[in-house]
Design a protein around this motif. Sequence first.
Motif, PDB file in Angstrom:
ATOM      1  N   LYS A   1      28.810 -10.239 -19.842  1.00  0.00           N
ATOM      2  CA  LYS A   1      29.126 -10.775 -18.527  1.00  0.00           C
ATOM      3  C   LYS A   1      30.017  -9.832 -17.734  1.00  0.00           C
ATOM      4  O   LYS A   1      31.020  -9.325 -18.236  1.00  0.00           O
ATOM      5  CB  LYS A   1      29.798 -12.147 -18.665  1.00  0.00           C
ATOM      6  N   ASP A   2      29.598  -9.593 -16.463  1.00  0.00           N
ATOM      7  CA  ASP A   2      30.331  -8.734 -15.527  1.00  0.00           C
ATOM      8  C   ASP A   2      30.426  -7.290 -15.990  1.00  0.00           C
ATOM      9  O   ASP A   2      31.230  -6.519 -15.451  1.00  0.00           O
ATOM     10  CB  ASP A   2      31.744  -9.270 -15.269  1.00  0.00           C
ATOM     11  N   ALA A   3      29.606  -6.888 -16.977  1.00  0.00           N
ATOM     12  CA  ALA A   3      29.679  -5.510 -17.455  1.00  0.00           C
ATOM     13  C   ALA A   3      28.302  -4.894 -17.663  1.00  0.00           C
ATOM     14  O   ALA A   3      28.000  -3.847 -17.093  1.00  0.00           O
ATOM     15  CB  ALA A   3      30.484  -5.435 -18.752  1.00  0.00           C
ATOM     16  N   PHE A   4      27.439  -5.536 -18.457  1.00  0.00           N
ATOM     17  CA  PHE A   4      26.140  -4.952 -18.772  1.00  0.00           C
ATOM     18  C   PHE A   4      25.039  -5.975 -18.523  1.00  0.00           C
ATOM     19  O   PHE A   4      25.082  -7.086 -19.047  1.00  0.00           O
ATOM     20  CB  PHE A   4      26.099  -4.480 -20.225  1.00  0.00           C
ATOM     21  N   SER A   5      24.060  -5.601 -17.713  1.00  0.00           N
ATOM     22  CA  SER A   5      22.960  -6.503 -17.371  1.00  0.00           C
ATOM     23  C   SER A   5      21.639  -5.757 -17.447  1.00  0.00           C
ATOM     24  O   SER A   5      21.589  -4.522 -17.384  1.00  0.00           O
ATOM     25  CB  SER A   5      23.142  -7.075 -15.965  1.00  0.00           C
ATOM     26  N   VAL A   6      20.555  -6.516 -17.582  1.00  0.00           N
ATOM     27  CA  VAL A   6      19.195  -5.978 -17.597  1.00  0.00           C
ATOM     28  C   VAL A   6      18.372  -6.787 -16.612  1.00  0.00           C
ATOM     29  O   VAL A   6      18.375  -8.027 -16.651  1.00  0.00           O
ATOM     30  CB  VAL A   6      18.562  -6.053 -18.996  1.00  0.00           C
ATOM     31  N   GLU A   7      17.670  -6.087 -15.730  1.00  0.00           N
ATOM     32  CA  GLU A   7      16.844  -6.753 -14.728  1.00  0.00           C
ATOM     33  C   GLU A   7      15.393  -6.366 -14.928  1.00  0.00           C
ATOM     34  O   GLU A   7      15.069  -5.190 -15.120  1.00  0.00           O
ATOM     35  CB  GLU A   7      17.299  -6.365 -13.325  1.00  0.00           C
ATOM     36  N   LEU A   8      14.507  -7.360 -14.896  1.00  0.00           N
ATOM     37  CA  LEU A   8      13.069  -7.167 -15.030  1.00  0.00           C
ATOM     38  C   LEU A   8      12.395  -7.610 -13.745  1.00  0.00           C
ATOM     39  O   LEU A   8      12.660  -8.709 -13.249  1.00  0.00           O
ATOM     40  CB  LEU A   8      12.516  -7.956 -16.219  1.00  0.00           C
ATOM     41  N   ARG A   9      11.514  -6.775 -13.231  1.00  0.00           N
ATOM     42  CA  ARG A   9      10.752  -7.117 -12.026  1.00  0.00           C
ATOM     43  C   ARG A   9       9.289  -6.735 -12.238  1.00  0.00           C
ATOM     44  O   ARG A   9       8.996  -5.718 -12.870  1.00  0.00           O
ATOM     45  CB  ARG A   9      11.299  -6.374 -10.800  1.00  0.00           C
ATOM     46  N   GLY A  10       8.378  -7.540 -11.698  1.00  0.00           N
ATOM     47  CA  GLY A  10       6.962  -7.227 -11.832  1.00  0.00           C
ATOM     48  C   GLY A  10       6.143  -7.837 -10.722  1.00  0.00           C
ATOM     49  O   GLY A  10       6.486  -8.891 -10.180  1.00  0.00           O
ATOM     50  N   SER A  11       5.063  -7.159 -10.364  1.00  0.00           N
ATOM     51  CA  SER A  11       4.169  -7.654  -9.317  1.00  0.00           C
ATOM     52  C   SER A  11       2.753  -7.171  -9.596  1.00  0.00           C
ATOM     53  O   SER A  11       2.543  -5.993  -9.904  1.00  0.00           O
ATOM     54  CB  SER A  11       4.624  -7.159  -7.941  1.00  0.00           C
ATOM     55  N   ILE A  12       1.786  -8.074  -9.513  1.00  0.00           N
ATOM     56  CA  ILE A  12       0.367  -7.741  -9.618  1.00  0.00           C
ATOM     57  C   ILE A  12      -0.356  -8.465  -8.497  1.00  0.00           C
ATOM     58  O   ILE A  12      -0.151  -9.671  -8.291  1.00  0.00           O
ATOM     59  CB  ILE A  12      -0.233  -8.174 -10.971  1.00  0.00           C
ATOM     60  N   ASP A  13      -1.177  -7.755  -7.773  1.00  0.00           N
ATOM     61  CA  ASP A  13      -2.020  -8.392  -6.765  1.00  0.00           C
ATOM     62  C   ASP A  13      -3.159  -7.461  -6.373  1.00  0.00           C
ATOM     63  O   ASP A  13      -3.264  -6.346  -6.866  1.00  0.00           O
ATOM     64  CB  ASP A  13      -1.220  -8.840  -5.536  1.00  0.00           C
ATOM     65  N   GLN A  14      -4.022  -7.950  -5.509  1.00  0.00           N
ATOM     66  CA  GLN A  14      -5.174  -7.191  -5.049  1.00  0.00           C
ATOM     67  C   GLN A  14      -4.865  -6.598  -3.682  1.00  0.00           C
ATOM     68  O   GLN A  14      -4.412  -7.307  -2.788  1.00  0.00           O
ATOM     69  CB  GLN A  14      -6.397  -8.107  -4.960  1.00  0.00           C
ATOM     70  N   GLU A  15      -5.099  -5.293  -3.538  1.00  0.00           N
ATOM     71  CA  GLU A  15      -4.773  -4.601  -2.300  1.00  0.00           C
ATOM     72  C   GLU A  15      -5.955  -3.788  -1.800  1.00  0.00           C
ATOM     73  O   GLU A  15      -6.799  -3.335  -2.578  1.00  0.00           O
ATOM     74  CB  GLU A  15      -3.574  -3.664  -2.503  1.00  0.00           C
ATOM     75  N   ASP A  16      -5.996  -3.581  -0.492  1.00  0.00           N
ATOM     76  CA  ASP A  16      -6.985  -2.691   0.113  1.00  0.00           C
ATOM     77  C   ASP A  16      -6.564  -1.246  -0.126  1.00  0.00           C
ATOM     78  O   ASP A  16      -5.375  -0.918  -0.103  1.00  0.00           O
ATOM     79  CB  ASP A  16      -7.106  -2.955   1.608  1.00  0.00           C
ATOM     80  N   ILE A  17      -7.534  -0.359  -0.331  1.00  0.00           N
ATOM     81  CA  ILE A  17      -7.245   1.039  -0.631  1.00  0.00           C
ATOM     82  C   ILE A  17      -7.087   1.849   0.651  1.00  0.00           C
ATOM     83  O   ILE A  17      -6.104   2.562   0.818  1.00  0.00           O
ATOM     84  CB  ILE A  17      -8.351   1.632  -1.515  1.00  0.00           C
ATOM     85  N   ALA A  18      -8.034   1.744   1.551  1.00  0.00           N
ATOM     86  CA  ALA A  18      -7.992   2.514   2.793  1.00  0.00           C
ATOM     87  C   ALA A  18      -8.025   1.570   3.987  1.00  0.00           C
ATOM     88  O   ALA A  18      -8.917   0.731   4.098  1.00  0.00           O
ATOM     89  CB  ALA A  18      -9.166   3.491   2.868  1.00  0.00           C
ATOM     90  N   GLN A  19      -7.035   1.699   4.865  1.00  0.00           N
ATOM     91  CA  GLN A  19      -7.010   0.860   6.055  1.00  0.00           C
ATOM     92  C   GLN A  19      -8.092   1.256   7.051  1.00  0.00           C
ATOM     93  O   GLN A  19      -8.385   0.507   7.984  1.00  0.00           O
ATOM     94  CB  GLN A  19      -5.635   0.954   6.716  1.00  0.00           C
ATOM     95  N   THR A  20      -8.676   2.444   6.872  1.00  0.00           N
ATOM     96  CA  THR A  20      -9.803   2.853   7.716  1.00  0.00           C
ATOM     97  C   THR A  20     -11.132   2.475   7.076  1.00  0.00           C
ATOM     98  O   THR A  20     -12.194   2.857   7.564  1.00  0.00           O
ATOM     99  CB  THR A  20      -9.754   4.370   7.944  1.00  0.00           C
ATOM    100  N   GLY A  21     -11.088   1.727   5.975  1.00  0.00           N
ATOM    101  CA  GLY A  21     -12.299   1.237   5.326  1.00  0.00           C
ATOM    102  C   GLY A  21     -12.550  -0.222   5.660  1.00  0.00           C
ATOM    103  O   GLY A  21     -11.893  -0.818   6.518  1.00  0.00           O
ATOM    104  N   GLN A  22     -13.512  -0.824   4.971  1.00  0.00           N
ATOM    105  CA  GLN A  22     -13.876  -2.209   5.229  1.00  0.00           C
ATOM    106  C   GLN A  22     -12.808  -3.158   4.698  1.00  0.00           C
ATOM    107  O   GLN A  22     -12.365  -3.042   3.563  1.00  0.00           O
ATOM    108  CB  GLN A  22     -15.226  -2.526   4.587  1.00  0.00           C
ATOM    109  N   LEU A  23     -12.427  -4.124   5.528  1.00  0.00           N
ATOM    110  CA  LEU A  23     -11.412  -5.110   5.178  1.00  0.00           C
ATOM    111  C   LEU A  23     -11.975  -6.503   5.390  1.00  0.00           C
ATOM    112  O   LEU A  23     -12.634  -6.770   6.399  1.00  0.00           O
ATOM    113  CB  LEU A  23     -10.156  -4.922   6.035  1.00  0.00           C
ATOM    114  N   ALA A  24     -11.701  -7.402   4.451  1.00  0.00           N
ATOM    115  CA  ALA A  24     -12.218  -8.760   4.535  1.00  0.00           C
ATOM    116  C   ALA A  24     -11.250  -9.658   5.293  1.00  0.00           C
ATOM    117  O   ALA A  24     -10.061  -9.362   5.424  1.00  0.00           O
ATOM    118  CB  ALA A  24     -12.473  -9.324   3.140  1.00  0.00           C
TER     119      ALA A  24
END
Length: 547
Positions: A168-191
């Motif tokens: 407490k107040d000395a040593f901590s561990v933080e975990l973060r994660g994200s998974i999702d679907q993204e478009d690759i090229a904004q100049t390509g086809q987008l739904a």
Amino acid sequence: MAQTLPGAFDQQGVNIPIQGTPNTTLQPGAAGQGAAQDQGDAQSGQGGSDEGGSGAQAAPGTRARAFGQAAPGAEAALQGVEQRRPAFVFEPNASLQGTFTDNAFLTQNSRKSDWITTPSGGIDVTGKTERSQINGTYSVSGDFYAADSQLNGYRQNLLTVDKFDVVKDAFSVELRGSIDQEDIAQTGQLAATERSGLGNQTQVANATITPKYVNKFGNWAVGTLSYSLNRVAYFNGGNNATPNNLSNSTQQNIAAELASGSIFTQLTWRLGLSDAISRGNDTHLNQQTAEIDSEYRINSMFRVPATVGYDNFAENQSAFSSSSLSGVFWSTGLHLVPGPRTELTLRYGRRYDKPYENGTLTYKILPNMTLTATYDVVVQTQQQSLASSLQGVVVDANGNFVNPIGGLPAAPNQTGNNLVNAVYRARNFQFGVSGSHGLNFFSLNGLFETRDFGGVIGSDRTQGINGTLGRNLSPLTTVTFIGQLEHTIDTGTLQNIGSNVNLLTGLDLDHKLSERTDLAFDVTRRHQYGTTRSDEDAFVIRLSHKF
């Protein structure tokens, strides 16, 4: 989908408050990889304080996807006896969605309609103990086309921010994660809506672990030592094409810092050392930085910041010259705090062999309406940008994942521009404001970013603005209008070449059938013109339930 309004179509940013007392805010990680070293100064005050902070609050009026809320009357307890609540809450949820699209293949001509059935299942976990705080949501969805089964596929969504105080107040561990679907090229086809079966998209996995040690030297100084390990991976989520030129990458950031303690009131200071490494199959970058940052407080309104340091690019697999990027950097400017509602910082200097500008603004228009804006210049890889965005996600007092700029639901893998394998120099301006008045609510966000890839590779530029305007028709029914306009110009990066304008409009009607069951209707239209020409109209009906 890049730049799609978070939460507008039940994609990301779901709210997961813990039962009982609200959470305390988890601030962004200290080691934001790839960000300019004084980016942390530019974002100071955005963690939710009443004096100049953005509040990082969820956009008022966004559909109530608050998992884990106590049932009506659950807070009633025997007088004088504190009600107990479980340390961790696991809450499954499921939904069934039907989507009609008039352009399943996103073609310019010979459009073909189809009906898509999408069952989804997921679980939300929230918990808070004396030494841990967990906020996470995960779901998997399958898309089944009635006429074109070759487009069938699945996708995953994950967002989690977890912190464990080992000492407490000395040593901590933080975990973060994200998974999702993204478009690759904004100049390509987008739904118009999120769905599988399209070639111009990929699943993005983004995960970080950050152990951090803090030691206080009385009232004189505070020392911090942190190590951040991040992994960004692109993968086929189920009939979603992933081009071979998108490579996985590992980011590491080692940082040591010594900052002034509470005894320093007029002159504050900070000494920092960091080593930021990004290594992928095609792109390597290693930036070592030493800096001294200080701020002199003239009075309660005027403060003068000053920074001097040295960058050493030990490894630089790009079209930029390491010798030109390396060297002494400096910046100074003005920090204004005219009142408890306003905070403005403007800096000017030189860094990366170019003039350097940096600024941040926080203005609390009303208690429930805050404007935030940032501008910065940074040299980084695409994967470092994603890692930094993940580090910036905060959990507000209600347990919502939010972006500190504008306080809207967080979507750390959304970039607004093309996904590439390259080192680039970016100039990025963002602003966001959200609020409510009576039964009405709104949000407005903007992004203006130019990325220079050096040499003959070229550059790209993205300009976008999106917003929502809604009204609570009743305690159970909400209507929301969504609008988004984006212009992308690519002059020859490794991803695509062209210029495209994307216009997205939509209308959402959400009705609560019960405390745990929602029924929603969405009508959405996307219009593209430029290098890629495509139009799509989609109608969505969705029934969701929290168990």
